[in-house]
Design a protein around this motif. Sequence first.
Motif, PDB file in Angstrom:
ATOM      1  N   ASP A  99      25.559 -31.236   1.429  1.00 27.60           N
ATOM      2  CA  ASP A  99      25.450 -29.790   1.607  1.00 27.60           C
ATOM      3  C   ASP A  99      26.051 -29.040   0.421  1.00 27.60           C
ATOM      4  OD1 ASP A  99      24.254 -30.339   4.042  1.00 27.60           O
ATOM      5  OD2 ASP A  99      25.982 -29.712   5.244  1.00 27.60           O
ATOM      6  N   ALA A 100      27.188 -29.511  -0.079  1.00 30.21           N
ATOM      7  CA  ALA A 100      27.793 -28.881  -1.260  1.00 30.21           C
ATOM      8  C   ALA A 100      26.863 -29.008  -2.457  1.00 30.21           C
ATOM      9  CB  ALA A 100      29.146 -29.516  -1.569  1.00 30.21           C
ATOM     10  N   GLY A 101      26.286 -30.184  -2.640  1.00 31.26           N
ATOM     11  CA  GLY A 101      25.355 -30.383  -3.745  1.00 31.26           C
ATOM     12  C   GLY A 101      24.111 -29.523  -3.619  1.00 31.26           C
ATOM     13  N   TYR A 102      23.614 -29.372  -2.395  1.00 29.90           N
ATOM     14  CA  TYR A 102      22.430 -28.542  -2.171  1.00 29.90           C
ATOM     15  C   TYR A 102      22.748 -27.078  -2.495  1.00 29.90           C
ATOM     16  CZ  TYR A 102      18.124 -26.886  -0.028  1.00 29.90           C
ATOM     17  OH  TYR A 102      16.895 -26.295   0.177  1.00 29.90           O
ATOM     18  N   GLY A 107      22.348 -22.631  -6.543  1.00 31.94           N
ATOM     19  CA  GLY A 107      23.142 -21.582  -7.171  1.00 31.94           C
ATOM     20  C   GLY A 107      23.913 -20.741  -6.161  1.00 31.94           C
ATOM     21  N   THR A 108      24.059 -21.252  -4.949  1.00 30.99           N
ATOM     22  CA  THR A 108      24.796 -20.544  -3.907  1.00 30.99           C
ATOM     23  C   THR A 108      26.272 -20.907  -4.030  1.00 30.99           C
ATOM     24  OG1 THR A 108      22.882 -20.674  -2.449  1.00 30.99           O
ATOM     25  CG2 THR A 108      25.009 -20.196  -1.415  1.00 30.99           C
ATOM     26  N   PRO A 109      27.149 -19.922  -4.183  1.00 32.90           N
ATOM     27  CA  PRO A 109      28.569 -20.247  -4.310  1.00 32.90           C
ATOM     28  C   PRO A 109      29.092 -20.924  -3.050  1.00 32.90           C
ATOM     29  CG  PRO A 109      28.233 -17.855  -4.265  1.00 32.90           C
ATOM     30  CD  PRO A 109      26.891 -18.487  -4.204  1.00 32.90           C
ATOM     31  N   ALA A 129      32.954 -25.959  -7.000  1.00 32.05           N
ATOM     32  CA  ALA A 129      33.285 -24.929  -6.008  1.00 32.05           C
ATOM     33  C   ALA A 129      33.879 -23.699  -6.681  1.00 32.05           C
ATOM     34  CB  ALA A 129      34.272 -25.490  -4.991  1.00 32.05           C
ATOM     35  N   MET A 130      33.703 -22.560  -6.045  1.00 29.84           N
ATOM     36  CA  MET A 130      34.337 -21.337  -6.520  1.00 29.84           C
ATOM     37  C   MET A 130      35.802 -21.269  -6.094  1.00 29.84           C
ATOM     38  SD  MET A 130      32.390 -19.726  -8.377  1.00 29.84           S
ATOM     39  CE  MET A 130      30.819 -19.047  -8.751  1.00 29.84           C
TER      40      MET A 130
END
Length: 162
Positions: A99-102, A107-109, A129-130
């Motif tokens: 999910d983090a990779g997706y 380009g979703t923070p 991650a931001m």
Amino acid sequence: MDVELTVYLAGEIHSDWRDQIADGVDEFDLPVDLTGPVTDHDASDDCGIAILGTEENPFWKDHKGAKLNAMRTRTLIGEADLVVVRFGDKYKQWNAAFDAGYAAALGTPYIVMHPKEHTHALKEVDAEAMAVCETPEQVVAILRYITRGELTRPSPNLSIVR
């Protein structure tokens, strides 16, 4: 002026971290719409065979369920302004890493939340991650700052990485 956000809560489903974030969003009346995966473990595991029919081979049972869950996940992450990814202690959450990779690919923070002892294992996930934090309280403080510009003093474990 408030910023409205849709936030997808990804990852570990064996603790109440999502409820804690929802409670914080409610407590501060933040303009945040929370979405996430199906958190009923049995329903998530069995959705494929419940809807599409039984399978004798466990691989195909899991395959059917994974495909249905992926449709939900991809849709909701695609609609999210921000993703929070929680890595817990009980299981290795390969799905959370995916999910983090997706989110990163779209380009979703995203914000990563995990215990300190997972820092080395998750260094690549954390690097994109931001923000990286440890508690739901810190996530709520981040959401409060993003949506309202209000600064609170969460516990000192917050680590802005970019």
